[in-house]
Motif scaffolding. Structure first.
Motif, PDB file in Angstrom:
ATOM      1  N   LEU A   1       0.830  -1.211   0.000  1.00  8.33           N
ATOM      2  CA  LEU A   1       0.000   0.000   0.000  1.00  8.33           C
ATOM      3  C   LEU A   1       0.865   1.261   0.000  1.00  8.33           C
ATOM      4  CD1 LEU A   1      -2.540   1.684   0.386  1.00  8.33           C
ATOM      5  CD2 LEU A   1      -2.760   0.786   2.699  1.00  8.33           C
ATOM      6  N   MET A   2       1.900   1.275   0.857  1.00  6.53           N
ATOM      7  CA  MET A   2       2.776   2.453   0.915  1.00  6.53           C
ATOM      8  C   MET A   2       3.489   2.658  -0.417  1.00  6.53           C
ATOM      9  SD  MET A   2       4.371   2.648   4.742  1.00  6.53           S
ATOM     10  CE  MET A   2       4.644   0.932   5.144  1.00  6.53           C
ATOM     11  N   ALA A   3       3.925   1.558  -1.051  1.00  2.33           N
ATOM     12  CA  ALA A   3       4.599   1.676  -2.355  1.00  2.33           C
ATOM     13  C   ALA A   3       3.637   2.274  -3.389  1.00  2.33           C
ATOM     14  CB  ALA A   3       5.102   0.312  -2.819  1.00  2.33           C
ATOM     15  N   GLY A   4       2.405   1.808  -3.383  1.00  4.51           N
ATOM     16  CA  GLY A   4       1.410   2.307  -4.335  1.00  4.51           C
ATOM     17  C   GLY A   4       1.060   3.767  -4.087  1.00  4.51           C
ATOM     18  N   LEU A   5       0.971   4.142  -2.813  1.00  6.76           N
ATOM     19  CA  LEU A   5       0.681   5.548  -2.492  1.00  6.76           C
ATOM     20  C   LEU A   5       1.865   6.427  -2.895  1.00  6.76           C
ATOM     21  CD1 LEU A   5      -0.982   5.146   1.032  1.00  6.76           C
ATOM     22  CD2 LEU A   5      -2.147   5.871  -1.065  1.00  6.76           C
ATOM     23  N   ALA A   6       3.076   5.983  -2.552  1.00  5.92           N
ATOM     24  CA  ALA A   6       4.277   6.764  -2.863  1.00  5.92           C
ATOM     25  C   ALA A   6       4.386   7.012  -4.363  1.00  5.92           C
ATOM     26  CB  ALA A   6       5.525   6.049  -2.339  1.00  5.92           C
ATOM     27  N   ALA A   7       4.054   5.991  -5.152  1.00  4.84           N
ATOM     28  CA  ALA A   7       4.169   6.110  -6.614  1.00  4.84           C
ATOM     29  C   ALA A   7       3.159   7.106  -7.190  1.00  4.84           C
ATOM     30  CB  ALA A   7       3.961   4.742  -7.259  1.00  4.84           C
ATOM     31  N   ARG A   8       2.143   7.474  -6.404  1.00  2.00           N
ATOM     32  CA  ARG A   8       1.089   8.353  -6.929  1.00  2.00           C
ATOM     33  C   ARG A   8       1.158   9.779  -6.388  1.00  2.00           C
ATOM     34  NH1 ARG A   8      -0.680   3.136  -7.154  1.00  2.00           N
ATOM     35  NH2 ARG A   8      -1.845   2.609  -9.051  1.00  2.00           N
ATOM     36  N   LEU A   9       2.155  10.070  -5.542  1.00  2.00           N
ATOM     37  CA  LEU A   9       2.189  11.391  -4.881  1.00  2.00           C
ATOM     38  C   LEU A   9       2.494  12.537  -5.847  1.00  2.00           C
ATOM     39  CD1 LEU A   9       4.014  10.592  -1.505  1.00  2.00           C
ATOM     40  CD2 LEU A   9       1.564  10.976  -1.888  1.00  2.00           C
TER      41      LEU A   9
ATOM     42  N   ILE B   1      -7.867  -0.366  -9.572  1.00  2.00           N
ATOM     43  CA  ILE B   1      -7.622  -1.663  -8.928  1.00  2.00           C
ATOM     44  C   ILE B   1      -6.825  -1.475  -7.637  1.00  2.00           C
ATOM     45  CG2 ILE B   1      -6.307  -3.825  -9.180  1.00  2.00           C
ATOM     46  CD1 ILE B   1      -7.231  -3.825 -12.148  1.00  2.00           C
ATOM     47  N   PHE B   2      -5.838  -0.603  -7.669  1.00  2.00           N
ATOM     48  CA  PHE B   2      -5.037  -0.345  -6.468  1.00  2.00           C
ATOM     49  C   PHE B   2      -5.921   0.143  -5.315  1.00  2.00           C
ATOM     50  CE2 PHE B   2      -2.854   2.981  -3.943  1.00  2.00           C
ATOM     51  CZ  PHE B   2      -2.003   2.166  -3.222  1.00  2.00           C
ATOM     52  N   PHE B   3      -6.779   1.124  -5.580  1.00  2.00           N
ATOM     53  CA  PHE B   3      -7.605   1.657  -4.489  1.00  2.00           C
ATOM     54  C   PHE B   3      -8.709   0.662  -4.084  1.00  2.00           C
ATOM     55  CE2 PHE B   3      -5.744   5.768  -5.946  1.00  2.00           C
ATOM     56  CZ  PHE B   3      -5.171   6.128  -4.732  1.00  2.00           C
TER      57      PHE B   3
END
Ligand SMILES: [Fe+2]
Ligand SMILES: [Fe+2]
Length: 302
Positions: free
Chosen positions: A96-104, A161-163
């Motif tokens: 989750l953190m990796a996916g959030l970081a990639a979208r900042l 899909i991520f969210f």
């Protein structure tokens, strides 16, 4: 697969409609800002001295095996399953953190970026607690979830899909956090971690449910029937995979069972456990159905 300009501008508009809720949640995160490093950890926790998971939430509860177990053996299972629950949260939060970081830094997600920073910050703090417990008293159990390289989905479908996976994962976890955080039988440390996690996850879930519904409504009509079905199938498989992690053969081995894989399989198949999983996933399916993401009750799959 690439996204058309039409769905991209739909998404921008849809996300802009989330600004008021994202800014309310940002305020709440700032007001309830929490320092995880001030916690006083007990020297040790003896597995058989206290409940670390409510007995009703262990994976053997309601099965014939449970009836044959002594109270200390049940407590030992509850202790290792607490460590497993915290471990699966560590693995889930890492993704989750990796996916959030990639979208900042994404311009098209600008209207929710500020809140995504809090989301990421809070997940890191949760993992500080989970790994604090696991490393001090037990271990971080491995995950058997496989990541498949390459994706047949477009960037926008991947975002959705991520969210959606995040929401599914958090809904299931919260079923446990909510109950464990209120159970007076629980060891105070285990109880506190669950109570604290529930308090912050309640905000993530408010955000996640809205975000997933809004994204689907804005984008899915342009994706076509086949893509929509592939996404449904993928999310359905994810629910099963997420649940499989709760039935960990390594836990049963640590509890002294001779055939840990057999214990995992028979617990998974047990009607009482099946009913438990359905009940715990009900709210999540309700959200997915009312947003028209799922068109039928997918809980038969597991
Ligand atoms: Fe979390
Ligand atoms: Fe969360």
């Amino acid at each position: 697969v690439t996204d058309g300009p039409r769905t991209r501008s739909n998404l921008r508009e849809a996300l802009a409609s989330l600004e008021p809720i994202a800014s309310r949640l940002t305020d709440l995160s700032r007001r309830h800002y929490h320092n995880p490093y001030a916690t006083v950890w007990p020297e040790s926790i003896a597995p058989e001295s206290a409940w670390c998971t409510s007995p009703e939430l262990t994976t053997l509860y309601g099965t014939p095996r449970w009836d044959r177990m002594t109270v200390p053996a049940r407590r030992r299972l509850a202790f290792h399953e607490a460590a497993n629950f915290f471990s699966l949260n560590i693995h889930g939060e890492a993704a989750l953190m990796a996916g959030l970081a990639a979208r900042l830094a994404r311009r098209d997600l600008e209207s929710i970026t500020e809140y995504l920073h809090h989301f990421l910050d809070e997940e890191n703090k949760h993992s500080v607690y989970f790994s604090g417990f696991c490393r001090r008293y037990a271990c971080i159990y491995r995950s058997r979830q496989l990541a498949f390289p390459g994706s047949p989905f477009s960037t926008e479908q991947e975002d959705f899909i991520f969210f959606a996976k995040t929401m599914i994962f958090e809904e299931i976890v919260d079923h446990y956090n909510f109950r464990l955080g209120r159970d007076p039988r629980l060891h105070p440390t285990a109880r506190f971690i669950n109570e604290y996690h529930h308090a912050e996850e309640a905000r993530h879930l408010v955000f996640g449910r809205r975000l997933v519904s809004v994204m689907w409504a804005a984008c899915a009509p342009a994706w076509g029937q086949d893509a929509r079905q592939s996404i449904r199938d993928y999310l359905g498989a994810f629910v099963t995979m997420a649940w499989r992690e709760y039935y960990n053969p390594d836990v049963y081995a640590d509890c002294g069972f001779d055939d840990p894989w057999e214990v995992a399989e028979s617990a998974w198949q047990d009607p009482a456990q099946r009913a438990h999983r359905r009940a715990a996933t009900r709210r999540c399916f309700r959200v997915l159905r009312s947003a028209d993401i799922f068109d039928r009750d997918e809980s038969d799959a597991f």
